[in-house]
Design an enzyme around this catalytic site. Structure first.
Site, PDB file in Angstrom:
ATOM      1  CG  HIS A 185      36.550  46.030  46.958  1.00 50.72           C
ATOM      2  ND1 HIS A 185      37.351  45.129  46.087  1.00 50.72           N
ATOM      3  CD2 HIS A 185      35.315  45.636  47.304  1.00 50.72           C
ATOM      4  CE1 HIS A 185      37.157  44.153  46.398  1.00 50.72           C
ATOM      5  NE2 HIS A 185      35.290  43.545  46.163  1.00 50.72           N
TER       6      HIS A 185
ATOM      7  CG  HIS B 156      34.154  40.435  45.378  1.00 50.61           C
ATOM      8  ND1 HIS B 156      33.526  40.233  46.348  1.00 50.61           N
ATOM      9  CD2 HIS B 156      34.187  39.880  43.818  1.00 50.61           C
ATOM     10  CE1 HIS B 156      31.638  39.639  45.054  1.00 50.61           C
ATOM     11  NE2 HIS B 156      32.472  39.732  44.095  1.00 50.61           N
TER      12      HIS B 156
ATOM     13  CG  ASP C 263      31.532  37.817  49.278  1.00 53.52           C
ATOM     14  OD1 ASP C 263      32.376  37.388  49.526  1.00 53.52           O
ATOM     15  OD2 ASP C 263      31.836  39.192  48.637  1.00 53.52           O
TER      16      ASP C 263
HETATM   17  C1  OKP Z   1      32.108  44.171  47.161  1.00 56.08           C
HETATM   18  B1  OKP Z   1      33.259  42.720  48.372  1.00 56.08           B
HETATM   19  C2  OKP Z   1      30.679  41.934  39.505  1.00 56.08           C
HETATM   20  C3  OKP Z   1      30.564  43.434  39.446  1.00 56.08           C
HETATM   21  C4  OKP Z   1      31.110  43.814  40.899  1.00 56.08           C
HETATM   22  C5  OKP Z   1      31.908  45.275  42.766  1.00 56.08           C
HETATM   23  C6  OKP Z   1      31.226  43.702  43.488  1.00 56.08           C
HETATM   24  C7  OKP Z   1      31.859  44.827  44.755  1.00 56.08           C
HETATM   25  C8  OKP Z   1      32.068  43.398  46.180  1.00 56.08           C
HETATM   26  N1  OKP Z   1      31.004  41.774  37.357  1.00 56.08           N
HETATM   27  N2  OKP Z   1      31.494  44.633  41.582  1.00 56.08           N
HETATM   28  O1  OKP Z   1      33.818  42.094  47.747  1.00 56.08           O
HETATM   29  O2  OKP Z   1      31.895  41.839  48.404  1.00 56.08           O
HETATM   30 ZN    ZN Z   2      33.091  40.347  48.578  1.00 55.31          ZN
END
Ligand code: OKP
Ligand code: ZN
Length: 341
Positions: A159, A197, A284
């Site tokens: 990210h 994500h 994930d």
């Molecule tokens: C990081 B990686 C959702 C809140 C999400 C951040 C998630 C970051 C994921 N309601 N907060 O891509 O695994």
């Molecule tokens: Zn993620």
């Protein structure tokens, strides 16, 4: 395969994130990395320490003032006498000025961060730098002839963009690995992002470049984090037009639909004909992940690994997300194991 690991990851601990209206301990915890380390060591992978690199390497991907801000942010927060957590609380949204970088700590945090889920604690920078070095070490191993190498990066990186951080990410480990391979002479490099994500930071870094292809499978940003990037109509710009491919999938996606999208991704990679592959490896996508909603099971991760290995490309695997801590080791080891066969 060689797996790059540093115990310094554990210094990034104790932070809180704003999650669905509450300040909660961050999901991105040190035990994630320790459970992965134990699982891959038990599977016979060889753990190696990250190498040192000149910090100028970071500047191939990130803005220098951004790097200095991250390095000093926690000390500055404390020296200004603040209590509590280093979390931004205001951002330059539409209508607000984006050309000003406020000198104060709160304005600086809002300028560089894009969410409130990415706390900076006293040891964050040490862990961030160790993760970046781990990714570049895995890239160096592959540039030197290893068929594949894995970087157990924590915190994750996909990210983080050239001068913004968020989504538990500070520096973009996968982008640093890809840039390392480019600098080592690989003419075309693909980054395939299979984290749940969208890798908005990686996409932004290579948006206008034709020498690094970015391909991502992820939860549809209409409902899933990071919400504001990762749509199918984002394809790159300028010389990079056509070298970004987003394959958003609906919440609830299970193996069959996932595997079909992965085949689409592999086809695009084959057509690009890269010299090497960097995988942003998030697990994930697992059915019981606490913040995600795909339905992959542990038996699917060796299948993913087999499909990736089937590209027959020198491959750097970089750890991203995965928050179902009990199963994270088995799932990561499942992907890595396919490269040995
Ligand atoms: C990081 B990686 C959702 C809140 C999400 C951040 C998630 C970051 C994921 N309601 N907060 O891509 O695994
Ligand atoms: Zn993620």
């Amino acid at each position: 395969m060689k797996a790059v690991y540093s115990p310094l990851h554990a210094r990034h601990d104790g932070g809180f994130e704003l999650y669905r209206g509450q300040l909660v301990p961050t999901f991105e915890t040190p035990d994630r990395a320790e459970i992965i380390r134990a699982a891959i060591a038990a599977a016979g992978h060889e753990l190696v320490q990250p190498r040192e690199f000149p910090e100028s390497r970071l500047l191939g991907v990130h803005d220098g003032e951004f790097v200095e801000f991250l390095r000093g942010a926690h000390a500055r927060w404390q020296s200004e006498g603040r209590q509590g957590h280093v979390i931004p609380s205001g951002f330059p949204a539409r209508g607000l000025r984006q050309d000003r970088r406020p000198s104060g700590i709160s304005g600086s945090l809002g300028y560089y961060a894009f969410d409130a889920s990415t706390p900076i604690v006293a040891g964050t920078w040490d862990a961030v730098l160790a993760a970046a070095r781990s990714a570049m070490t895995a890239a160096a191993l592959v540039a030197e002839g290893e068929r594949a190498a894995y970087a157990l990066c924590r915190p994750p990186g996909h990210h983080a963009a050239r001068s913004t951080y968020g989504g538990y990410c500070y520096l973009n480990n996968a982008a640093l690995a890809a840039q390392y391979l480019r600098d080592a002479g690989h003419r075309r490099v693909t980054i395939l992002d299979v984290d749940y994500h969208h890798g908005n930071g990686t996409q932004e870094i290579f948006w206008e470049r034709e020498d690094v292809q970015f391909v991502s499978l992820h939860g549809d940003p209409e409902t899933e984090y990071p919400w504001f990037l990762g749509y199918a109509d984002e394809r790159g710009a300028g010389p990079g037009e056509g070298f970004t491919l987003n394959l958003p999938l609906p919440a609830g996606t299970a193996w069959d639909a996932y595997a079909a999208a992965l085949q689409t991704a592999l086809g695009a990679i084959t057509r690009y004909d890269p010299e090497s592959l960097v995988v942003s490896l998030g697990v994930d996508t697992f059915v019981s992940d606490p913040i995600s909603s795909f339905k992959l099971e542990s038996r699917h991760y060796p299948l993913i690994g087999g499909l990736l290995a089937g590209l027959r490309l020198p491959t750097v695997l970089v750890q991203e997300g995965g928050y179902a801590v009990a199963e994270i080791g088995e799932n990561v080891a499942g992907v890595l194991g396919a490269f040995a066969d």
